[in-house]
Enzyme design. Structure first.
Site, PDB file in Angstrom:
ATOM      1  N   ARG A   9       6.528  23.177 -15.525  1.00  0.00           N
ATOM      2  CA  ARG A   9       7.075  23.138 -14.154  1.00  0.00           C
ATOM      3  C   ARG A   9       6.019  23.586 -13.156  1.00  0.00           C
ATOM      4  O   ARG A   9       5.297  24.528 -13.381  1.00  0.00           O
ATOM      5  CB  ARG A   9       8.294  24.061 -14.042  1.00  0.00           C
ATOM      6  CG  ARG A   9       8.725  24.269 -12.589  1.00  0.00           C
ATOM      7  CD  ARG A   9      10.168  24.619 -12.446  1.00  0.00           C
ATOM      8  NE  ARG A   9      10.499  25.962 -12.901  1.00  0.00           N
ATOM      9  CZ  ARG A   9      11.735  26.460 -12.856  1.00  0.00           C
ATOM     10  NH1 ARG A   9      12.728  25.719 -12.383  1.00  0.00           N
ATOM     11  NH2 ARG A   9      11.971  27.664 -13.282  1.00  0.00           N
ATOM     12  N   ARG A  27      14.790  35.473 -19.533  1.00  0.00           N
ATOM     13  CA  ARG A  27      15.735  34.834 -18.611  1.00  0.00           C
ATOM     14  C   ARG A  27      16.821  34.092 -19.384  1.00  0.00           C
ATOM     15  O   ARG A  27      17.963  34.032 -18.954  1.00  0.00           O
ATOM     16  CB  ARG A  27      14.991  33.888 -17.662  1.00  0.00           C
ATOM     17  CG  ARG A  27      14.199  34.659 -16.614  1.00  0.00           C
ATOM     18  CD  ARG A  27      13.144  33.808 -15.953  1.00  0.00           C
ATOM     19  NE  ARG A  27      13.696  32.721 -15.184  1.00  0.00           N
ATOM     20  CZ  ARG A  27      13.016  31.631 -14.832  1.00  0.00           C
ATOM     21  NH1 ARG A  27      11.756  31.504 -15.213  1.00  0.00           N
ATOM     22  NH2 ARG A  27      13.590  30.697 -14.133  1.00  0.00           N
ATOM     23  N   LYS A  62      18.851  22.142 -12.618  1.00  0.00           N
ATOM     24  CA  LYS A  62      19.792  22.356 -11.516  1.00  0.00           C
ATOM     25  C   LYS A  62      19.161  22.018 -10.166  1.00  0.00           C
ATOM     26  O   LYS A  62      19.749  21.327  -9.351  1.00  0.00           O
ATOM     27  CB  LYS A  62      20.251  23.826 -11.469  1.00  0.00           C
ATOM     28  CG  LYS A  62      20.928  24.311 -12.727  1.00  0.00           C
ATOM     29  CD  LYS A  62      21.349  25.775 -12.598  1.00  0.00           C
ATOM     30  CE  LYS A  62      20.197  26.733 -12.399  1.00  0.00           C
ATOM     31  NZ  LYS A  62      19.253  26.818 -13.537  1.00  0.00           N
ATOM     32  N   ARG A  97      25.800  33.538 -10.568  1.00  0.00           N
ATOM     33  CA  ARG A  97      25.162  33.751 -11.864  1.00  0.00           C
ATOM     34  C   ARG A  97      25.839  34.865 -12.637  1.00  0.00           C
ATOM     35  O   ARG A  97      25.428  35.153 -13.755  1.00  0.00           O
ATOM     36  CB  ARG A  97      23.698  34.139 -11.640  1.00  0.00           C
ATOM     37  CG  ARG A  97      22.710  32.997 -11.816  1.00  0.00           C
ATOM     38  CD  ARG A  97      21.323  33.591 -11.640  1.00  0.00           C
ATOM     39  NE  ARG A  97      20.297  32.819 -12.271  1.00  0.00           N
ATOM     40  CZ  ARG A  97      19.545  31.908 -11.651  1.00  0.00           C
ATOM     41  NH1 ARG A  97      19.749  31.617 -10.395  1.00  0.00           N
ATOM     42  NH2 ARG A  97      18.599  31.285 -12.311  1.00  0.00           N
ATOM     43  N   ARG A 150       5.107  29.236 -11.395  1.00  0.00           N
ATOM     44  CA  ARG A 150       5.796  30.468 -10.991  1.00  0.00           C
ATOM     45  C   ARG A 150       5.501  31.610 -11.963  1.00  0.00           C
ATOM     46  O   ARG A 150       5.441  31.402 -13.163  1.00  0.00           O
ATOM     47  CB  ARG A 150       7.305  30.219 -10.941  1.00  0.00           C
ATOM     48  CG  ARG A 150       7.767  29.656  -9.621  1.00  0.00           C
ATOM     49  CD  ARG A 150       9.177  29.137  -9.668  1.00  0.00           C
ATOM     50  NE  ARG A 150      10.117  30.015 -10.355  1.00  0.00           N
ATOM     51  CZ  ARG A 150      11.408  29.723 -10.515  1.00  0.00           C
ATOM     52  NH1 ARG A 150      11.891  28.578 -10.034  1.00  0.00           N
ATOM     53  NH2 ARG A 150      12.210  30.539 -11.138  1.00  0.00           N
TER      54      ARG A 150
END
Ligand code: ADP
Ligand code: ADP
Ligand code: ZN
Length: 214
Positions: free
Chosen positions: A127, A171, A13, A88, A160
């Site tokens: 990531r 998540r 996204k 969300r 992260r």
């Protein structure tokens, strides 16, 4: 043009929202980035959000909705925006619909970036994020020019805290329970468009441009 990005954590996204913002000259608004900036700045909002984020849970709607409404009320949002990570939950979507309806406006496109869970864990462990400018990289699929350094602003890249595999699993659960129902919500509103997010980044963007128009 008012655009919403839907999709699992790590679906791409943010990557696509940045490209959309550049091409269509609208602000890219990421609730995750706003929370992380507040955590970095040590604000009260940041401290509240952090306890939820670290556990892979959503920050409560009472905090998130007000924050997003303030942001889209700012002057740079007059010609639209691309929302990345909001809404969300159904209450978040309803608040947005209501706030826009009061001004005779609506969401124009909800773009669902579809990526199956199997692909997500890999993506997340690779990531790397820049907390300076919000850019994201991937050690294999989208590496920075200089290892560990942001191409755009020169800051050091980080993994992260919430991208650890255990937290990613949590998540994903939260996504399926609370966020996936938004696909039907926006289908009913007749603004849903779906793209295959397993393609290379540029191919995904091509598909999005076809939806939004040149
Ligand atoms: P990703 O892009 O990987 O899905 P984000 O940066 O969008 O991650 O979000 C990171 C975390 O910030 C989420 O796991 C959640 O704790 C919090 N968050 C971001 N947006 C929202 C939102 N709209 N509602 C509640 N929590 C949010
Ligand atoms: P989200 O905002 O949905 O959490 P990101 O845009 O941050 O997702 O992307 C998650 C990770 O996957 C990042 O490391 C990013 O560079 C990488 N990525 C994004 N899109 C693709 C793609 N189409 N193919 C492979 N990797 C991708
Ligand atoms: Zn940067």
């Amino acid at each position: 043009m008012k655009i919403i990005m839907l999709g699992a954590p790590g679906a791409g996204k943010g990557t696509q929202a940045k490209k959309i913002a550049e091409k269509y000259q609208i602000p890219h608004i990421s609730t995750g980035d706003i929370f992380r900036a507040n955590i970095k700045g040590g604000t009260e909002l940041g401290m509240k959000a952090k306890t939820f984020m670290d556990q892979g849970m959503l920050v409560p709607d009472e905090i998130t909705i007000g924050m997003l409404m303030d942001r889209i009320g700012q002057e740079d949002c007059i010609n639209g925006y691309v929302l990345d990570g909001f809404p969300r939950t159904i209450p978040q979507a309803e608040s947005l619909t209501k706030a826009l309806a009061e001004r005779g406006e609506k969401v124009d496109y909800a773009i669902n970036v579809d990526v199956p869970d199997e692909n997500i864990i890999n993506r997340m462990s690779g990531r790397r994020a820049c907390l300076g400018c919000g850019a994201t990289y991937h050690i294999t699929f989208n590496p920075p020019v200089k290892e560990g350094i942001c191409d755009t602003c020169g800051q050091e890249l980080v993994l992260r805290d919430d991208d650890k595999p255990e937290t990613v699993k949590k998540r994903l659960d939260v996504y399926h329970q609370q966020t996936q129902p938004l696909i039907d919500y926006y289908k009913n509103a007749e603004v849903l468009a779906e793209v295959d997010g397993t393609q290379p980044m540029d191919a995904v963007f091509q598909d999005i441009v076809e939806i939004l128009g040149e």
